[in-house]
Scaffold this motif. Structure first.
Motif, PDB file in Angstrom:
ATOM      1  N   ASP A  69       0.648  -1.230   0.121  1.00  0.00           N
ATOM      2  CA  ASP A  69       0.104  -0.095  -0.112  1.00  0.00           C
ATOM      3  C   ASP A  69       0.771   1.198   0.181  1.00  0.00           C
ATOM      4  OD1 ASP A  69      -1.753   1.888   0.394  1.00  0.00           O
ATOM      5  OD2 ASP A  69      -2.743   1.198   2.299  1.00  0.00           O
ATOM      6  N   ARG A  70       0.984   2.053  -1.044  1.00  0.00           N
ATOM      7  CA  ARG A  70       1.725   3.056  -1.478  1.00  0.00           C
ATOM      8  C   ARG A  70       3.111   2.850  -1.513  1.00  0.00           C
ATOM      9  NH1 ARG A  70      -1.426   7.255  -1.514  1.00  0.00           N
ATOM     10  NH2 ARG A  70      -3.197   7.411  -0.325  1.00  0.00           N
ATOM     11  N   TYR A  71       3.891   3.521  -2.586  1.00  0.00           N
ATOM     12  CA  TYR A  71       5.354   3.532  -2.465  1.00  0.00           C
ATOM     13  C   TYR A  71       5.893   4.861  -3.218  1.00  0.00           C
ATOM     14  CZ  TYR A  71       9.823   1.187  -3.732  1.00  0.00           C
ATOM     15  OH  TYR A  71      11.423   0.894  -3.840  1.00  0.00           O
ATOM     16  N   LEU A  72       6.853   4.928  -3.966  1.00  0.00           N
ATOM     17  CA  LEU A  72       7.630   6.103  -4.227  1.00  0.00           C
ATOM     18  C   LEU A  72       6.405   7.149  -5.108  1.00  0.00           C
ATOM     19  CD1 LEU A  72      10.145   5.700  -6.918  1.00  0.00           C
ATOM     20  CD2 LEU A  72       8.227   4.386  -6.782  1.00  0.00           C
ATOM     21  N   ASP A  73       5.561   6.461  -5.727  1.00  0.00           N
ATOM     22  CA  ASP A  73       4.839   7.262  -6.473  1.00  0.00           C
ATOM     23  C   ASP A  73       3.832   8.124  -5.588  1.00  0.00           C
ATOM     24  OD1 ASP A  73       5.328   6.239  -9.000  1.00  0.00           O
ATOM     25  OD2 ASP A  73       4.661   4.336  -8.552  1.00  0.00           O
ATOM     26  N   SER A  74       3.697   7.958  -4.303  1.00  0.00           N
ATOM     27  CA  SER A  74       2.898   8.606  -3.316  1.00  0.00           C
ATOM     28  C   SER A  74       3.840   9.710  -2.952  1.00  0.00           C
ATOM     29  CB  SER A  74       2.402   7.652  -2.153  1.00  0.00           C
ATOM     30  OG  SER A  74       1.409   6.985  -2.371  1.00  0.00           O
ATOM     31  N   SER A  75       4.848   9.555  -2.819  1.00  0.00           N
ATOM     32  CA  SER A  75       5.939  10.808  -2.417  1.00  0.00           C
ATOM     33  C   SER A  75       5.878  11.826  -3.448  1.00  0.00           C
ATOM     34  CB  SER A  75       7.060  10.324  -1.949  1.00  0.00           C
ATOM     35  OG  SER A  75       7.334   9.887  -0.727  1.00  0.00           O
ATOM     36  N   VAL A  76       5.849  11.291  -4.842  1.00  0.00           N
ATOM     37  CA  VAL A  76       6.085  12.039  -5.889  1.00  0.00           C
ATOM     38  C   VAL A  76       4.595  13.012  -6.046  1.00  0.00           C
ATOM     39  CG1 VAL A  76       6.485  12.412  -8.424  1.00  0.00           C
ATOM     40  CG2 VAL A  76       7.826  10.627  -7.262  1.00  0.00           C
ATOM     41  N   ALA A  77       3.715  12.259  -5.771  1.00  0.00           N
ATOM     42  CA  ALA A  77       2.233  12.823  -5.873  1.00  0.00           C
ATOM     43  C   ALA A  77       1.984  13.798  -4.763  1.00  0.00           C
ATOM     44  CB  ALA A  77       1.224  11.791  -6.088  1.00  0.00           C
ATOM     45  N   TYR A  78       2.135  13.262  -3.508  1.00  0.00           N
ATOM     46  CA  TYR A  78       1.900  14.023  -2.393  1.00  0.00           C
ATOM     47  C   TYR A  78       2.971  14.832  -1.668  1.00  0.00           C
ATOM     48  CZ  TYR A  78      -2.224  11.174  -1.154  1.00  0.00           C
ATOM     49  OH  TYR A  78      -3.500  10.512  -1.370  1.00  0.00           O
ATOM     50  N   GLN A  79       4.100  14.889  -1.860  1.00  0.00           N
ATOM     51  CA  GLN A  79       5.203  15.650  -1.579  1.00  0.00           C
ATOM     52  C   GLN A  79       5.780  16.569  -2.652  1.00  0.00           C
ATOM     53  OE1 GLN A  79       5.287  12.324   0.345  1.00  0.00           O
ATOM     54  NE2 GLN A  79       4.115  13.505   1.660  1.00  0.00           N
ATOM     55  N   GLY A  80       5.802  15.857  -3.767  1.00  0.00           N
ATOM     56  CA  GLY A  80       6.116  16.645  -4.931  1.00  0.00           C
ATOM     57  C   GLY A  80       5.117  17.766  -5.412  1.00  0.00           C
ATOM     58  N   ALA A  81       3.979  17.159  -6.014  1.00  0.00           N
ATOM     59  CA  ALA A  81       2.863  18.088  -6.322  1.00  0.00           C
ATOM     60  C   ALA A  81       1.957  18.712  -5.435  1.00  0.00           C
ATOM     61  CB  ALA A  81       2.061  17.131  -7.452  1.00  0.00           C
ATOM     62  N   GLY A  82       1.917  17.896  -4.219  1.00  0.00           N
ATOM     63  CA  GLY A  82       0.734  18.266  -3.369  1.00  0.00           C
ATOM     64  C   GLY A  82       1.534  19.310  -2.575  1.00  0.00           C
ATOM     65  N   ARG A  83       2.610  19.204  -2.372  1.00  0.00           N
ATOM     66  CA  ARG A  83       3.458  20.222  -1.487  1.00  0.00           C
ATOM     67  C   ARG A  83       4.177  21.340  -2.274  1.00  0.00           C
ATOM     68  NH1 ARG A  83       0.560  19.717   3.014  1.00  0.00           N
ATOM     69  NH2 ARG A  83       1.436  17.806   4.549  1.00  0.00           N
ATOM     70  N   ILE A  84       4.109  21.209  -3.735  1.00  0.00           N
ATOM     71  CA  ILE A  84       4.799  21.995  -4.577  1.00  0.00           C
ATOM     72  C   ILE A  84       6.129  22.006  -4.450  1.00  0.00           C
ATOM     73  CG2 ILE A  84       4.477  24.424  -5.812  1.00  0.00           C
ATOM     74  CD1 ILE A  84       1.806  25.065  -4.281  1.00  0.00           C
ATOM     75  N   LEU A  85       6.751  20.723  -4.359  1.00  0.00           N
ATOM     76  CA  LEU A  85       8.139  20.937  -4.723  1.00  0.00           C
ATOM     77  C   LEU A  85       8.524  20.170  -6.044  1.00  0.00           C
ATOM     78  CD1 LEU A  85       8.976  18.610  -1.196  1.00  0.00           C
ATOM     79  CD2 LEU A  85       9.478  21.169  -1.913  1.00  0.00           C
ATOM     80  N   SER A  86       9.796  19.970  -6.214  1.00  0.00           N
ATOM     81  CA  SER A  86       9.940  19.402  -7.507  1.00  0.00           C
ATOM     82  C   SER A  86       9.704  17.919  -7.653  1.00  0.00           C
ATOM     83  CB  SER A  86      11.609  19.620  -7.831  1.00  0.00           C
ATOM     84  OG  SER A  86      11.845  18.641  -9.000  1.00  0.00           O
ATOM     85  N   MET A  87       8.909  17.401  -8.568  1.00  0.00           N
ATOM     86  CA  MET A  87       8.323  15.953  -8.633  1.00  0.00           C
ATOM     87  C   MET A  87       9.529  15.126  -8.956  1.00  0.00           C
ATOM     88  SD  MET A  87       4.646  16.439 -10.383  1.00  0.00           S
ATOM     89  CE  MET A  87       4.579  14.657 -10.748  1.00  0.00           C
ATOM     90  N   ALA A  88      10.534  15.656  -9.774  1.00  0.00           N
ATOM     91  CA  ALA A  88      11.803  14.893 -10.351  1.00  0.00           C
ATOM     92  C   ALA A  88      12.607  14.655  -9.072  1.00  0.00           C
ATOM     93  CB  ALA A  88      12.374  15.865 -11.474  1.00  0.00           C
ATOM     94  N   GLU A  89      12.775  15.699  -8.299  1.00  0.00           N
ATOM     95  CA  GLU A  89      13.708  15.838  -6.849  1.00  0.00           C
ATOM     96  C   GLU A  89      13.130  14.686  -5.884  1.00  0.00           C
ATOM     97  OE1 GLU A  89      15.899  20.196  -7.338  1.00  0.00           O
ATOM     98  OE2 GLU A  89      14.425  19.667  -5.561  1.00  0.00           O
ATOM     99  N   VAL A  90      12.231  14.717  -5.858  1.00  0.00           N
ATOM    100  CA  VAL A  90      11.398  13.906  -5.024  1.00  0.00           C
ATOM    101  C   VAL A  90      11.286  12.508  -5.415  1.00  0.00           C
ATOM    102  CG1 VAL A  90       9.322  13.214  -3.910  1.00  0.00           C
ATOM    103  CG2 VAL A  90       9.599  15.455  -3.804  1.00  0.00           C
ATOM    104  N   ARG A  91      11.342  12.191  -6.611  1.00  0.00           N
ATOM    105  CA  ARG A  91      11.389  10.751  -7.221  1.00  0.00           C
ATOM    106  C   ARG A  91      13.021  10.294  -6.982  1.00  0.00           C
ATOM    107  NH1 ARG A  91      12.357   7.769 -12.149  1.00  0.00           N
ATOM    108  NH2 ARG A  91      10.581   6.037 -12.405  1.00  0.00           N
ATOM    109  N   GLU A  92      13.782  11.058  -7.426  1.00  0.00           N
ATOM    110  CA  GLU A  92      15.084  10.676  -7.294  1.00  0.00           C
ATOM    111  C   GLU A  92      15.463  10.492  -5.855  1.00  0.00           C
ATOM    112  OE1 GLU A  92      17.537  10.329  -9.500  1.00  0.00           O
ATOM    113  OE2 GLU A  92      15.888  10.358 -11.110  1.00  0.00           O
TER     114      GLU A  92
END
Length: 208
Positions: free
Chosen positions: A96-119
């Motif tokens: 239940d949830r993995y790195l895509d959650s971080s990219v979506a929630y912390q990246g897009a949701g918190r308006i951080l860089s999605m690419a940086e959160v994924r890396e």
């Protein structure tokens, strides 16, 4: 299925039905004599439980970058001590949830860089990606009504405003469009049994 095992993740907004679908898939796989391990983020390890309490329920402000780092720490521990050992045994891991959650929630949701959160997550997990990611897509407003029917306590992310969850949904769909071979995107308003049949069909292809 390869000797490494199979890594399946479920993603989607709050109330999209991830728990229900993963439980049904586990039941089906078990009936077919597959060894299945359930994992989750955050909180899938002893260390992760401590991190989960901070990121989900801590009162007061948590800086977006600090939040992203905490999730990455939880993920690193989970992969190193739970997920990767199970895959090496040849088990099927349903998470239940993995790195895509971080990219979506912390990246897009918190308006951080999605690419940086994924890396950051790829570094934390030594590049481990799921064999299949099931994205249960749902209008955030519909998801909220489902949560309101079952929750008395909301975590920090669930309590965010609709525009936050709309950004999260849009990010998920963007991620799925970029990796169509990994993602199975399903309309979460479809009947439960129809969704499950679609998931089983895709998993069967991976097991052949």
């Amino acid at each position: 299925m390869s000797a490494r095992g199979l890594f399946l993740t479920f993603e989607g907004g709050d109330g999209s039905g991830k728990t229900t679908q993963s439980a049904l898939l586990t039941e089906w796989l078990t009936q077919h004599e597959r060894t299945v391990l359930h994992a989750r983020e955050p909180g899938g390890t002893e260390l992760g439980l401590e991190v989960r309490e901070i990121v989900m329920h801590r009162r007061g402000f948590v800086a977006p970058r600090a939040e992203a780092l905490l999730y990455a720490a939880d993920r690193a521990q989970n992969v190193a001590t739970v997920v990767r050992p199970a895959l090496e045994r040849g088990d099927i891991v349903i998470q239940d949830r993995y790195l895509d959650s971080s990219v979506a929630y912390q990246g897009a949701g918190r308006i951080l860089s999605m690419a940086e959160v994924r890396e950051l997550s790829l570094w934390a997990t030594e590049g481990l990606l799921p064999d299949l990611t099931v994205l249960l897509d749902l209008d955030p407003a519909v998801g909220r009504t489902r949560l309101d029917a079952s929750r008395t306590r909301y975590d920090r992310l669930e309590a965010e405003q609709l525009d936050f969850h709309t950004r999260v949904r849009d990010a998920y769909l963007e991620l799925a469009a970029a990796e169509p071979e990994r993602f199975l995107v399903l309309d979460a308003t479809r009947p439960v049994d129809e969704l499950q049949q679609s998931i089983r069909g895709r998993v069967s292809d991976l097991l052949d």
